[in-house]
Design an enzyme around this catalytic site. Structure first.
Site, PDB file in Angstrom:
ATOM      1  N   GLY A   1      -3.217   1.644  -5.705  1.00  0.00           N
ATOM      2  CA  GLY A   1      -3.358   0.655  -6.559  1.00  0.00           C
ATOM      3  C   GLY A   1      -4.894   0.251  -6.718  1.00  0.00           C
ATOM      4  O   GLY A   1      -5.699   1.001  -6.499  1.00  0.00           O
TER       5      GLY A   1
ATOM      6  N   VAL B   1      -1.854   4.451  -0.506  1.00  0.00           N
ATOM      7  CA  VAL B   1      -0.882   4.519   0.489  1.00  0.00           C
ATOM      8  C   VAL B   1      -0.590   5.984   0.819  1.00  0.00           C
ATOM      9  O   VAL B   1      -0.292   6.720  -0.326  1.00  0.00           O
ATOM     10  CB  VAL B   1       0.195   3.656   0.245  1.00  0.00           C
ATOM     11  CG1 VAL B   1       1.444   3.686   1.371  1.00  0.00           C
ATOM     12  CG2 VAL B   1      -0.025   2.162  -0.198  1.00  0.00           C
TER      13      VAL B   1
ATOM     14  N   ASP C   1       3.194 -11.210  -5.691  1.00  0.00           N
ATOM     15  CA  ASP C   1       3.441  -9.789  -6.453  1.00  0.00           C
ATOM     16  C   ASP C   1       4.800  -9.155  -6.484  1.00  0.00           C
ATOM     17  O   ASP C   1       4.985  -7.987  -6.416  1.00  0.00           O
ATOM     18  CB  ASP C   1       2.345  -8.713  -6.418  1.00  0.00           C
ATOM     19  CG  ASP C   1       2.148  -7.580  -7.500  1.00  0.00           C
ATOM     20  OD1 ASP C   1       2.532  -8.090  -8.451  1.00  0.00           O
ATOM     21  OD2 ASP C   1       1.599  -6.537  -7.079  1.00  0.00           O
TER      22      ASP C   1
END
Length: 333
Positions: A35, A40, A149
């Site tokens: 992001g 990740v 989110d």
């Protein structure tokens, strides 16, 4: 984050340059997501011999003292939440100037990939997923954590335990950094943390938020699972921002013929422009939606124990008496 050095604070290289490297006691195996402020990886926990999801935050975040303190506090809060539909946080800390979070690795796919492959879901399946996400969000809100989110990409769908529970849903990417970003100067005036198709109006306008902004985000997601698109899909980002703040949601019953029209009023309330007009909890919204869909057309489709034809998936009435060999373990009620 664009280059290998900015992603990790470690030696520069391609995004895959960390593969095979050890970071904070975890051996990096593969990149699984990225992001604006984090990457990740799937990694192997060398101490406990298990696979984890390792999230590395952008190095500039570690250089902000206020952010670091909030990160440490919110990581502890998130790790303390023991809920079957929240991805557990195993570890959080700092290494070589980089903040990291180690979480359970969930084998499966996210809801965005599922919707991309299957399109609008059967109401029963959409209902099972919605209830699990709602339960996770309400549990977080009870600990004063707001996700901020909620979107299909943050909802992981793994294989369930049996035919009655064919999916096990996990909510991930809690607001460990989102709230801190808004308080430490990493978002500027006019910016917000969230995803356009699912962001609540108060987030867009920079007003204080609470769990009701997640009610809004969840409603957008559930609408998409049933209609095939979020409620305020527009041609430009500016048009989406305007619609989130001012346009009423389209009637679901027109986009998905056969579903009860009573659901339209439920979505109208869940997607109200002011938090005070929405449902107080996510589970309240899902319960009202289920009741609305059960009230008319589409009732048998939403009810998990029935097929599309309306026939029951199991026996009706009281269960049969136990067999003779099993009676010693039963007692009369």
């Amino acid at each position: 984050m664009t280059g290998g050095d900015r992603e990790t604070g470690l030696p520069a290289g391609r995004p895959s340059g960390l593969l095979g490297r050890e970071v904070a006691g975890y051996r990096v195996e593969d990149e699984i997501g990225r992001g604006g402020m984090a990457v990740v990886y799937r990694a192997h926990d060398l101490r406990l011999d298990r696979t984890v999801a390792l999230k590395l935050l952008a190095p500039e975040l570690a250089r902000n003292d206020t952010f670091r303190k909030r990160f440490a506090h919110e990581s502890r809060v998130a790790a303390s939440i023991d809920h079957p539909h929240i991805v557990p946080v195993f570890d959080a800390g700092e290494t070589e100037g980089v903040l990291y979070i180690a979480m359970r690795y969930v084998a499966g796919q996210d809801l965005a990939a599922l919707l991309g492959r299957e399109g609008p879901l059967p109401p029963a399946k959409a209902g099972r997923i919605a209830a699990q996400v709602a339960s996770a969000l309400d549990a977080a809100h009870a600990h004063d954590l707001v996700h901020r989110d909620v979107k299909p990409g943050n909802i992981l769908v793994a294989e369930g335990t049996d035919g009655d529970h064919p999916e096990h849903v996990y909510l991930t990417d809690f607001g460990l950094t989102k709230k801190s970003l808004s308080l430490t100067g990493f978002t500027t005036v006019g910016e917000f943390v969230g995803t356009l198709d699912y962001v609540a109006p108060e987030q867009i306008s920079g007003k204080p938020v609470d769990g009701r902004c997640d009610v809004y985000g969840l409603a957008c997601v559930v609408f998409e699972t049933l209609a095939g698109a979020p409620p305020f899909r527009r041609d430009t980002d500016w048009a989406v921002l305007w619609a989130q703040q001012y346009d009423p949601p389209p009637p679901l019953s027109e986009l998905r013929p056969g579903l009860a029209g009573a659901a339209d009023a439920v979505f109208a309330r869940a997607l109200a422009k002011t938090p005070e007009e929405r449902y107080g909890t996510c589970l309240e919204f899902v319960a009202e939606l289920r009741a609305a869909l059960l009230s008319g057309a589409g009732a048998t489709q939403w009810e998990p124990g029935r097929g599309a034809s309306g026939s029951s998936a199991g026996p009706v009435g009281p269960p049969p008496a136990p067999p003779a060999w099993a009676r010693p373990v039963f007692r009369e009620v």
